[in-house]
Design a protein around this motif. Sequence first.
Motif, PDB file in Angstrom:
ATOM      1  N   ASN A  66       2.548   3.012  -4.104  1.00 55.51           N
ATOM      2  CA  ASN A  66       3.644   3.943  -4.616  1.00 55.51           C
ATOM      3  C   ASN A  66       3.037   5.130  -5.109  1.00 55.51           C
ATOM      4  O   ASN A  66       1.807   5.339  -4.999  1.00 55.51           O
ATOM      5  CB  ASN A  66       4.433   3.222  -5.546  1.00 55.51           C
ATOM      6  CG  ASN A  66       3.645   2.584  -6.905  1.00 55.51           C
ATOM      7  OD1 ASN A  66       2.900   3.527  -7.419  1.00 55.51           O
ATOM      8  ND2 ASN A  66       3.845   1.585  -7.125  1.00 55.51           N
ATOM      9  N   ALA A  67       3.919   6.081  -5.918  1.00 58.30           N
ATOM     10  CA  ALA A  67       3.236   7.294  -6.315  1.00 58.30           C
ATOM     11  C   ALA A  67       2.200   7.394  -7.456  1.00 58.30           C
ATOM     12  O   ALA A  67       1.286   8.165  -7.544  1.00 58.30           O
ATOM     13  CB  ALA A  67       4.576   8.114  -6.838  1.00 58.30           C
ATOM     14  N   ASP A  68       2.339   6.159  -8.226  1.00 61.64           N
ATOM     15  CA  ASP A  68       1.142   6.221  -9.403  1.00 61.64           C
ATOM     16  C   ASP A  68       0.156   5.020  -9.086  1.00 61.64           C
ATOM     17  O   ASP A  68      -0.734   5.288 -10.211  1.00 61.64           O
ATOM     18  CB  ASP A  68       2.162   5.382 -10.501  1.00 61.64           C
ATOM     19  CG  ASP A  68       3.440   6.322 -10.797  1.00 61.64           C
ATOM     20  OD1 ASP A  68       4.522   5.800 -11.095  1.00 61.64           O
ATOM     21  OD2 ASP A  68       3.276   7.543 -10.921  1.00 61.64           O
ATOM     22  N   ALA A  69       0.219   4.328  -8.002  1.00 60.82           N
ATOM     23  CA  ALA A  69      -0.673   3.081  -7.991  1.00 60.82           C
ATOM     24  C   ALA A  69      -0.665   2.436  -6.774  1.00 60.82           C
ATOM     25  O   ALA A  69       0.122   2.628  -6.007  1.00 60.82           O
ATOM     26  CB  ALA A  69      -0.471   2.192  -9.136  1.00 60.82           C
ATOM     27  N   ILE A  70      -1.789   1.882  -6.680  1.00 60.90           N
ATOM     28  CA  ILE A  70      -1.618   0.553  -5.641  1.00 60.90           C
ATOM     29  C   ILE A  70      -1.739  -0.755  -6.183  1.00 60.90           C
ATOM     30  O   ILE A  70      -2.421  -0.851  -7.225  1.00 60.90           O
ATOM     31  CB  ILE A  70      -2.777   0.470  -4.584  1.00 60.90           C
ATOM     32  CG1 ILE A  70      -4.016   0.645  -5.094  1.00 60.90           C
ATOM     33  CG2 ILE A  70      -2.470   1.888  -3.542  1.00 60.90           C
ATOM     34  CD1 ILE A  70      -5.174   0.629  -3.734  1.00 60.90           C
ATOM     35  N   ILE A  71      -0.880  -1.830  -5.645  1.00 59.43           N
ATOM     36  CA  ILE A  71      -0.924  -3.004  -6.013  1.00 59.43           C
ATOM     37  C   ILE A  71      -1.779  -3.784  -5.102  1.00 59.43           C
ATOM     38  O   ILE A  71      -1.335  -3.884  -3.834  1.00 59.43           O
ATOM     39  CB  ILE A  71       0.255  -3.613  -6.460  1.00 59.43           C
ATOM     40  CG1 ILE A  71       1.143  -2.716  -6.767  1.00 59.43           C
ATOM     41  CG2 ILE A  71       0.173  -5.098  -6.827  1.00 59.43           C
ATOM     42  CD1 ILE A  71       0.836  -2.529  -8.353  1.00 59.43           C
ATOM     43  N   VAL A  72      -2.819  -4.578  -5.397  1.00 58.55           N
ATOM     44  CA  VAL A  72      -4.084  -4.906  -4.457  1.00 58.55           C
ATOM     45  C   VAL A  72      -3.787  -6.505  -4.689  1.00 58.55           C
ATOM     46  O   VAL A  72      -4.284  -6.846  -5.894  1.00 58.55           O
ATOM     47  CB  VAL A  72      -5.339  -4.445  -4.537  1.00 58.55           C
ATOM     48  CG1 VAL A  72      -6.189  -5.310  -3.557  1.00 58.55           C
ATOM     49  CG2 VAL A  72      -5.185  -3.103  -4.406  1.00 58.55           C
ATOM     50  N   GLY A  73      -3.503  -7.197  -3.560  1.00 56.65           N
ATOM     51  CA  GLY A  73      -3.410  -8.811  -3.729  1.00 56.65           C
ATOM     52  C   GLY A  73      -4.740  -9.349  -4.081  1.00 56.65           C
ATOM     53  O   GLY A  73      -5.966  -8.857  -3.846  1.00 56.65           O
ATOM     54  N   ALA A  74      -4.868 -10.523  -4.779  1.00 54.77           N
ATOM     55  CA  ALA A  74      -6.073 -10.987  -5.342  1.00 54.77           C
ATOM     56  C   ALA A  74      -6.855 -11.701  -4.348  1.00 54.77           C
ATOM     57  O   ALA A  74      -8.404 -11.409  -4.634  1.00 54.77           O
ATOM     58  CB  ALA A  74      -5.509 -12.182  -6.322  1.00 54.77           C
TER      59      ALA A  74
END
Lengths: 279, 154
Positions: A66-74
């Motif tokens: 998204n605009a602020d971050a990435i969410i990376v799976g474990a």
Amino acid sequence: MKPPRFEYERPADLAAVIALTRREDIAVKILAGGQSLGPMLNMRLVQPDVLVDITGIPELKRVEENADAIIVGACVTHADIEDGRVPDVTGGALPDVARGIAYRAVRNRGTLGGSLSHADPSADWVASLAAIGASVLIRGPAGSRSLAVEDFVTGVFEVALDPGEILEAVRIPRLSRSARWGYYKICRKTGELAQAIGAVLHDPERSAFRAVIGATESTPIVFSDAASLFGGTLRAGLPAAFDAGAAARVLSAAGMTDPYDNQIHVVALKRAIDRARLA
Amino acid sequence: VDPEIGNVEILDYVIVEDGGKLVNPMVVDGQIYGGAAQGIGTALYEEMPFDASGQPLASTFADYLLPGPTEVPNVRILHMETLSPYTEFGVKGIGEGGAIAPPAAITNAVNDALRPLGATELLQSPLTPRRVLAAIAAAIHLPPPQAPLAGKIP
């Protein structure tokens, strides 16, 4: 040596994992890439009743941007980050860190979540993600919660996970274009765990100026306001004068009194700062 | 020699041996490479220390460091073949330039690197970063040499 006998489960979803890990009648260890757990099993440093293999759970390999971050799976591997299969929001910082982890064979299987959950004080992700200002997303029987990396790692091989909880993903903030990053580690042998790590992030657009000294005998030393190491406040440019004495005193106060250890940790941070300056 | 952290990096390494007539040159080179790797381990990495109560401090390969491919440089090997007058085909021994010489050669190189600091010669193996830094620290803090007292042998 061979591991003692254990049962093996490979659930298809997180709910099944949580149901197993929250049980108090069996000793459970979670298996992701197995690059730390494998040797520990073979040396019988851990003797679980059940190994729960989480590599079959699709949501643990997810990557959301998204605009602020990435969410990376474990279960994203170090190689996934090194090779750019995960979008890079850090201006090359994380792929550079990933590239220096152990050996390529280890990086092919070792995972981000596994490394953080194992919480080896010398791990690259433990120090670097604390410096970047990343946080972990935890899922458990009571729901989800989030913790800053430096709050998640509470000690040597110790993390803030309650029974039944699992690290589900890592949130990595998107750095500004003008951010500067430096990372330096000292090893006696290439590919071995670090003896000392220095990391610094200078991102004034996001009011972030963080430094970390890692590979201490305990949790990383996090300067969430690194301006204190430069005798001043956050400014647009990286300040010229790094106060090595201030860093040395913080290390001594944290228990690192051996002069050699103290010196190499200060030097690691100094060289990380030099790299940030050149970025 | 990295003077801030004490790590030693080998930039170049040349070994010259005179083995007389070399029967199998490939085997000779292999023997020298292997011996050099072992010698580098002795010079810089391998040690079995014990604490005050006799407990071994290097009981696994995590602590007893063996040189790997990233620690052993591209050794350049040159041969001389001065035939021995006493042996069949003029053969002599080989391989001693491998394991025996490196601790001396590498330690001498490090001492040469530290000479401008006035450091006391290091004579110990392995030359761990801790020992190198201790020699540098001692050199920097050495008091200036005293003038000899009158009438005394300097």
